[in-house]
Design an enzyme around this catalytic site. Structure first.
Site, PDB file in Angstrom:
ATOM      1  CE  LYS A   3      -3.957  -2.084   2.381  1.00 18.88           C
ATOM      2  NZ  LYS A   3      -5.086  -1.949   1.466  1.00 18.88           N
ATOM      3  CD  GLU A  45     -11.544  -5.856   6.592  1.00 17.47           C
ATOM      4  OE1 GLU A  45     -11.774  -5.989   5.387  1.00 17.47           O
ATOM      5  OE2 GLU A  45     -11.184  -6.789   7.317  1.00 17.47           O
ATOM      6  CG  HIS A  74      -2.759  -7.573   6.645  1.00 14.88           C
ATOM      7  ND1 HIS A  74      -1.910  -7.991   5.659  1.00 14.88           N
ATOM      8  CD2 HIS A  74      -3.976  -8.084   6.311  1.00 14.88           C
ATOM      9  CE1 HIS A  74      -2.571  -8.716   4.769  1.00 14.88           C
ATOM     10  NE2 HIS A  74      -3.832  -8.783   5.143  1.00 14.88           N
ATOM     11  CG  ASP A  94      -8.324 -12.630   7.494  1.00 12.75           C
ATOM     12  OD1 ASP A  94      -7.711 -13.126   6.520  1.00 12.75           O
ATOM     13  OD2 ASP A  94      -9.255 -11.812   7.362  1.00 12.75           O
TER      14      ASP A  94
HETATM   15  C1  BG6 Z   1      -7.044  -9.781   3.610  1.00 13.33           C
HETATM   16  C2  BG6 Z   1      -7.981 -10.502   4.539  1.00 13.33           C
HETATM   17  O1  BG6 Z   1      -5.720 -10.224   3.812  1.00 13.33           O
HETATM   18  O2  BG6 Z   1      -7.112  -8.382   3.858  1.00 13.33           O
HETATM   19  C3  BG6 Z   1      -9.389  -9.977   4.390  1.00 13.33           C
HETATM   20  O3  BG6 Z   1      -7.953 -11.882   4.263  1.00 13.33           O
HETATM   21  C4  BG6 Z   1      -9.425  -8.481   4.552  1.00 13.33           C
HETATM   22  O4  BG6 Z   1     -10.270 -10.580   5.339  1.00 13.33           O
HETATM   23  C5  BG6 Z   1      -8.392  -7.824   3.649  1.00 13.33           C
HETATM   24  O5  BG6 Z   1     -10.726  -8.018   4.218  1.00 13.33           O
HETATM   25  C6  BG6 Z   1      -8.293  -6.342   3.929  1.00 13.33           C
HETATM   26  O6  BG6 Z   1      -7.507  -5.763   2.938  1.00 13.33           O
HETATM   27  P1  BG6 Z   1      -7.746  -4.245   2.498  1.00 13.33           P
HETATM   28  O7  BG6 Z   1      -6.660  -4.001   1.527  1.00 13.33           O
HETATM   29  O8  BG6 Z   1      -9.115  -4.184   1.925  1.00 13.33           O
HETATM   30  O9  BG6 Z   1      -7.631  -3.442   3.751  1.00 13.33           O
END
Ligand code: BG6
Length: 486
Positions: A176, A210, A234, A229
């Site tokens: 990102k 989210e 992340h 996840d």
């Molecule tokens: C993914 C997860 O790695 O990242 C998902 O498996 C999640 O559950 C997604 O929704 C979020 O990514 P972003 O880029 O939309 O923040």
């Protein structure tokens, strides 16, 4: 530079939703090297032409600005091919090797976007037909295992056939633009470095919220949950980017060495911290964008008695000289009050107050990751004095606001686009090394075990809220509050 990008799982969800659109964007921007082929692999018996037609249908669902025109698609489609394969059949790999060797592209990328259970089979079979030569790179998608042991097993198999510098483990958060900006902020500027430590920083908060639920991935999510996840990968990668020491140079291993040190310095869990410094939650019915939405247990593919967490908040520390005693809070969840990923660096208050400053007035730096991409520096300024009164005007909060979408244009290179180009170009900086990944698993493992033995289950929270109230209580114990509560 000629390349072949072989996409295992070429008809799967990830290929359709993320990889093909990203490759098309690179193609449109002229950054995809010329002379490339994109070879979809799948079980169906599609011809090249049928695959292109399928792809075209999928592109019709992509948001307008990123959708190819008929002419653009025709040019892009010329790169696309399809090879039907049964991933357990050696003969199919031999045929693939023949076709790749016949063309002899300079770079070959094997993108393994299949079910994780197939990762090791694919690597073994590729090596068996000689498709592990130094010019071949393998890309592995998360989840890479579901705990430390399974992650290690995958890494060991992969290592048997591929050198570490051939392996690209994707964490798309590292692609990102906002995350790269974070590296630029810290290591391209001198301004913050002296302040970036325990003497000046009171606490750091990482939120990845989210508003969506689990959508169509209920079955997958049931066995995964928010910790595996989002936190293991992340969120911990963001924590590393915030907490790491300046690397000696910008090479992949220099950066990854420093991230690894952060992961190794994370405070080990104790019975006490497992009970008091972690909150897990699961959304119940509520609203999203003003519309009533079901709870997690009502989602397709989810058990009516599910104990899977859709929310995690936790407190940890990086136990080293720079950060000792500074709380790092991580929070992530689905069906929260909004889509908002941000890191808030809360500085310490002034050591001695001479002004009548408003409560919670300490400086803070907010790093917005998405949907907004930018930086805000919160300061205090002398407000406008009241002419009638002799009293000095109170200090008022003001902020310096950098909007990177405005500054650089919102049409910036997306995460997958960037990462795919890096794989083709052989740049490992934004990929996760096996030891980092294992260390992250090692750290989350006690939580997994604690929850497995804990009959209490996740705490319910209403869809559209900021998670269970215990998450606010956890941080309030330290005398702090989440950004939206300040
Ligand atoms: C993914 C997860 O790695 O990242 C998902 O498996 C999640 O559950 C997604 O929704 C979020 O990514 P972003 O880029 O939309 O923040």
């Amino acid at each position: 530079m000629s390349f072949d990008l072989v996409l295992f799982g070429g008809t799967g969800d990830l290929a359709w939703r993320k990889l093909m659109p990203a490759l098309f964007q690179a193609f449109r921007h002229g950054t995809l090297p010329e002379g490339g082929r994109i070879i979809g692999i799948g079980r169906d018996k599609h011809s090249h032409e049928q695959y292109r037609v399928l792809m075209k249908e999928r592109f019709d669902k992509v948001e307008l600005a990123k959708r190819p025109s008929a002419e653009e698609f025709a040019r892009f489609a010329a790169l696309l091919e399809f090879v039907p394969m049964d991933l357990s059949r050696s003969a199919d790999y031999a045929a693939l090797a023949d076709s790749l060797n016949a063309r002899g592209a300079e770079t070959v990328v094997m993108y393994v976007a299949t079910a994780p259970s197939l990762f090791t089979t694919v690597c073994e079979q590729l090596a068996a037909v000689g498709l592990n030569a130094p010019h071949i790179r393998v890309v592995l998608e998360k989840p890479l295992g579901h705990d430390l042991a399974s992650n290690r097993a995958i890494n060991q198999t992969v290592r048997r056939y591929f050198a570490e510098n051939q392996v690209f483990r994707i964490d798309h958060y590292l692609g990102k633009p906002a995350v790269q900006n974070l590296f630029a902020l810290r290591f391209g500027n001198a301004l913050f470095e002296p302040l970036w430590r325990r003497e000046h920083i009171a606490n750091i908060q990482i939120t990845i919220a989210e508003d969506l639920g689990v959508e169509s991935r209920g079955g997958f999510y049931e066995t995964t949950g928010a910790l595996r996840d989002m936190v293991q990968n992340h969120a911990l990668q963001l924590l590393c980017a915030i907490g790491m020491e300046p690397p000696i140079n910008a090479h992949a291993d220099a950066i990854r060495d420093e991230k690894l040190k952060v992961l190794r310095s994370l405070k080990p869990w104790t019975a006490h911290s497992l009970a008091s410094d972690v909150v897990r939650g699961q959304y119940s019915k509520g609203t999203a964008g003003g519309i009533a939405v079901p709870g997690y247990r009502e989602e397709a593919g989810v058990s009516a008695h599910s104990q899977t967490e859709t929310f995690v908040a936790l407190r940890t520390e990086i136990a080293n000289w720079r950060w000792a005693g500074v709380p790092f809070y991580i929070r992530t969840g689905k069906r929260l009050a909004g889509r908002d990923a941000r890191i808030v660096v809360n500085f310490r208050p002034t050591p001695h107050a001479i002004f009548n400053a408003p409560a919670s007035s300490a400086n803070k730096l907010v790093i917005h990751l998405q949907p907004k991409d930018g930086l805000e520096l919160h300061l205090l300024a002398q407000g406008q004095a009241d002419r009638q009164s002799r009293a000095a005007a109170a200090l008022v909060p003001v902020q310096l606001d950098l909007d990177f979408d405005k500054r650089f244009g919102s049409e910036r290179v997306g995460a997958y686009e960037r990462l795919l180009l890096d794989v083709i170009g052989g740049r490992l900086n934004l990929f996760v090394r096996s030891d980092e990944q294992e260390e992250a698993w090692r750290w989350v493992e006690p939580l997994i075990q604690h929850w497995a033995a804990d009959s209490q289950g996740p705490r319910p929270y209403a869809a559209g809220s900021w998670g269970p109230s215990a998450s606010s209580a956890m941080i309030a114990r330290d005398g702090h509050c989440w950004a939206e509560e300040s």
